[in-house]
Write a protein that holds these residues in place. Sequence first.
Motif, mmCIF file in Angstrom:
data_model
loop_
_atom_site.group_PDB
_atom_site.id
_atom_site.type_symbol
_atom_site.label_atom_id
_atom_site.label_comp_id
_atom_site.label_asym_id
_atom_site.label_seq_id
_atom_site.Cartn_x
_atom_site.Cartn_y
_atom_site.Cartn_z
ATOM 1 N N ASN A 4 2.591 -13.312 10.790
ATOM 2 C CA ASN A 4 3.646 -12.305 10.962
ATOM 3 C C ASN A 4 3.438 -11.117 10.024
ATOM 4 O O ASN A 4 3.753 -9.978 10.377
ATOM 5 C CB ASN A 4 5.023 -12.917 10.727
ATOM 6 C CG ASN A 4 5.438 -13.846 11.839
ATOM 7 O OD1 ASN A 4 4.997 -13.719 12.974
ATOM 8 N ND2 ASN A 4 6.284 -14.811 11.527
ATOM 9 N N ASP A 5 2.910 -11.375 8.822
ATOM 10 C CA ASP A 5 2.625 -10.291 7.880
ATOM 11 C C ASP A 5 1.472 -9.426 8.374
ATOM 12 O O ASP A 5 1.451 -8.216 8.124
ATOM 13 C CB ASP A 5 2.236 -10.857 6.505
ATOM 14 C CG ASP A 5 3.344 -11.638 5.840
ATOM 15 O OD1 ASP A 5 4.528 -11.318 6.057
ATOM 16 O OD2 ASP A 5 3.013 -12.590 5.092
ATOM 17 N N LEU A 6 0.511 -10.039 9.054
ATOM 18 C CA LEU A 6 -0.719 -9.349 9.453
ATOM 19 C C LEU A 6 -0.601 -8.517 10.730
ATOM 20 O O LEU A 6 -1.210 -7.447 10.827
ATOM 21 C CB LEU A 6 -1.843 -10.369 9.646
ATOM 22 C CG LEU A 6 -2.367 -11.003 8.376
ATOM 23 C CD1 LEU A 6 -3.189 -12.238 8.700
ATOM 24 C CD2 LEU A 6 -3.188 -9.989 7.593
ATOM 25 N N LEU A 7 0.139 -9.005 11.709
ATOM 26 C CA LEU A 7 0.158 -8.342 13.021
ATOM 27 C C LEU A 7 0.496 -6.853 12.967
ATOM 28 O O LEU A 7 -0.105 -6.070 13.705
ATOM 29 C CB LEU A 7 1.091 -9.070 13.985
ATOM 30 C CG LEU A 7 0.713 -10.509 14.364
ATOM 31 C CD1 LEU A 7 1.630 -11.029 15.468
ATOM 32 C CD2 LEU A 7 -0.732 -10.670 14.744
ATOM 33 N N PRO A 8 1.422 -6.403 12.111
ATOM 34 C CA PRO A 8 1.713 -4.962 12.076
ATOM 35 C C PRO A 8 0.531 -4.100 11.622
ATOM 36 O O PRO A 8 0.539 -2.888 11.817
ATOM 37 C CB PRO A 8 2.866 -4.846 11.078
ATOM 38 C CG PRO A 8 3.490 -6.196 11.046
ATOM 39 C CD PRO A 8 2.373 -7.164 11.285
ATOM 40 N N PHE A 9 -0.489 -4.719 11.024
ATOM 41 C CA PHE A 9 -1.621 -3.962 10.507
ATOM 42 C C PHE A 9 -2.803 -3.901 11.464
ATOM 43 O O PHE A 9 -3.830 -3.309 11.135
ATOM 44 C CB PHE A 9 -2.055 -4.526 9.150
ATOM 45 C CG PHE A 9 -1.019 -4.317 8.088
ATOM 46 C CD1 PHE A 9 -0.754 -3.052 7.595
ATOM 47 C CD2 PHE A 9 -0.276 -5.389 7.615
ATOM 48 C CE1 PHE A 9 0.214 -2.852 6.628
ATOM 49 C CE2 PHE A 9 0.689 -5.200 6.649
ATOM 50 C CZ PHE A 9 0.945 -3.933 6.153
ATOM 51 N N PHE A 10 -2.690 -4.503 12.646
ATOM 52 C CA PHE A 10 -3.777 -4.393 13.619
ATOM 53 C C PHE A 10 -3.967 -2.924 13.958
ATOM 54 O O PHE A 10 -3.013 -2.190 14.204
ATOM 55 C CB PHE A 10 -3.467 -5.183 14.890
ATOM 56 C CG PHE A 10 -3.697 -6.661 14.762
ATOM 57 C CD1 PHE A 10 -3.869 -7.280 13.547
ATOM 58 C CD2 PHE A 10 -3.744 -7.449 15.882
ATOM 59 C CE1 PHE A 10 -4.082 -8.641 13.438
ATOM 60 C CE2 PHE A 10 -3.956 -8.815 15.812
ATOM 61 C CZ PHE A 10 -4.133 -9.415 14.573
ATOM 62 N N GLY A 11 -5.228 -2.492 13.965
ATOM 63 C CA GLY A 11 -5.545 -1.091 14.229
ATOM 64 C C GLY A 11 -5.604 -0.238 12.978
ATOM 65 O O GLY A 11 -5.987 0.925 13.039
ATOM 66 N N HIS A 12 -5.236 -0.813 11.830
ATOM 67 C CA HIS A 12 -5.305 -0.092 10.557
ATOM 68 C C HIS A 12 -6.612 -0.423 9.846
ATOM 69 O O HIS A 12 -7.269 -1.414 10.159
ATOM 70 C CB HIS A 12 -4.118 -0.455 9.663
ATOM 71 C CG HIS A 12 -2.815 0.097 10.134
ATOM 72 N ND1 HIS A 12 -2.369 1.348 9.781
ATOM 73 C CD2 HIS A 12 -1.873 -0.427 10.951
ATOM 74 C CE1 HIS A 12 -1.192 1.563 10.352
ATOM 75 N NE2 HIS A 12 -0.865 0.500 11.074
ATOM 76 N N SER A 13 -6.934 0.387 8.851
ATOM 77 C CA SER A 13 -8.218 0.254 8.168
ATOM 78 C C SER A 13 -8.048 0.037 6.668
ATOM 79 O O SER A 13 -6.935 -0.112 6.170
ATOM 80 C CB SER A 13 -9.042 1.520 8.391
ATOM 81 O OG SER A 13 -8.526 2.573 7.583
ATOM 82 N N GLU A 14 -9.193 0.120 6.012
ATOM 83 C CA GLU A 14 -9.225 -0.011 4.551
ATOM 84 C C GLU A 14 -8.427 1.091 3.860
ATOM 85 O O GLU A 14 -8.098 0.975 2.678
ATOM 86 C CB GLU A 14 -10.676 -0.028 4.049
ATOM 87 C CG GLU A 14 -11.370 1.314 3.999
ATOM 88 C CD GLU A 14 -11.923 1.810 5.323
ATOM 89 O OE1 GLU A 14 -12.516 2.907 5.333
ATOM 90 O OE2 GLU A 14 -11.776 1.129 6.354
ATOM 91 N N LEU A 15 -8.069 2.145 4.562
ATOM 92 C CA LEU A 15 -7.301 3.233 3.975
ATOM 93 C C LEU A 15 -5.808 2.929 3.881
ATOM 94 O O LEU A 15 -5.078 3.635 3.187
ATOM 95 C CB LEU A 15 -7.500 4.519 4.783
ATOM 96 C CG LEU A 15 -8.929 5.051 4.859
ATOM 97 C CD1 LEU A 15 -8.965 6.324 5.696
ATOM 98 C CD2 LEU A 15 -9.504 5.281 3.470
ATOM 99 N N ASN A 16 -5.353 1.884 4.549
ATOM 100 C CA ASN A 16 -3.931 1.548 4.536
ATOM 101 C C ASN A 16 -3.607 0.786 3.245
ATOM 102 O O ASN A 16 -4.051 -0.350 3.057
ATOM 103 C CB ASN A 16 -3.572 0.717 5.764
ATOM 104 C CG ASN A 16 -2.086 0.468 5.861
ATOM 105 O OD1 ASN A 16 -1.519 -0.235 5.037
ATOM 106 N ND2 ASN A 16 -1.470 1.051 6.866
ATOM 107 N N THR A 17 -2.829 1.411 2.368
ATOM 108 C CA THR A 17 -2.543 0.799 1.068
ATOM 109 C C THR A 17 -1.696 -0.474 1.209
ATOM 110 O O THR A 17 -1.850 -1.401 0.417
ATOM 111 C CB THR A 17 -1.847 1.791 0.123
ATOM 112 O OG1 THR A 17 -0.677 2.299 0.756
ATOM 113 C CG2 THR A 17 -2.778 2.940 -0.246
ATOM 114 N N ASN A 18 -0.810 -0.531 2.209
ATOM 115 C CA ASN A 18 0.000 -1.747 2.386
ATOM 116 C C ASN A 18 -0.862 -2.925 2.845
ATOM 117 O O ASN A 18 -0.649 -4.055 2.406
ATOM 118 C CB ASN A 18 1.139 -1.501 3.368
ATOM 119 C CG ASN A 18 2.174 -0.552 2.807
ATOM 120 O OD1 ASN A 18 2.454 -0.538 1.617
ATOM 121 N ND2 ASN A 18 2.737 0.277 3.667
#
Length: 160
Positions: A4-18
């Motif tokens: 559940n913590d990970l799914l919102p970050f799909f499509g994001h990269s190493e640049l996403n600080t969260n």
Amino acid sequence: MTLNDLLPFFGHSELNTNLDQLLKSAGASVQSLSAKTLRAEGSDAIELKSLGLELAFWEREGYERKMGAPTDAGKAILAAAFAYGPGGKSFKPYTGPIPFSSGPIVNRQDALNGFGTPDVTEEDDDVVEWDQWTKDGLQVRATYNDDGSLWNLSFSVPFK
């Protein structure tokens, strides 16, 4: 860290600080990915064996070609997460919540109860190898051992 913590970050990269902070909370880092492997293989992974999770990152060009535009401008894009079942040899079983399911999934019947009728099922010699669903725009796949127990669940950005 849970699915559940990970799914919102799909499509994001190493640049996403969260995303970076979430990975660091589990003792991992996007910076641990090999730029050489990303270029040569098109993907690399972070294994969180004690959590029963593996995170697949795709290099940007391959992600754009097969999945669409990433959310940000980085080079290593989170494309999938694998949660291992009790049959995994080198991963501890994932024990966190399962998105789109009300309970744990340890075998095929649990997956069918949790996710409903599959969109696609792959069978060989009357043995179901995997089932696949689409849930909230994500591809969800349960891959089974020969005895019907769960090998892993994968949650991924679907191909376009």
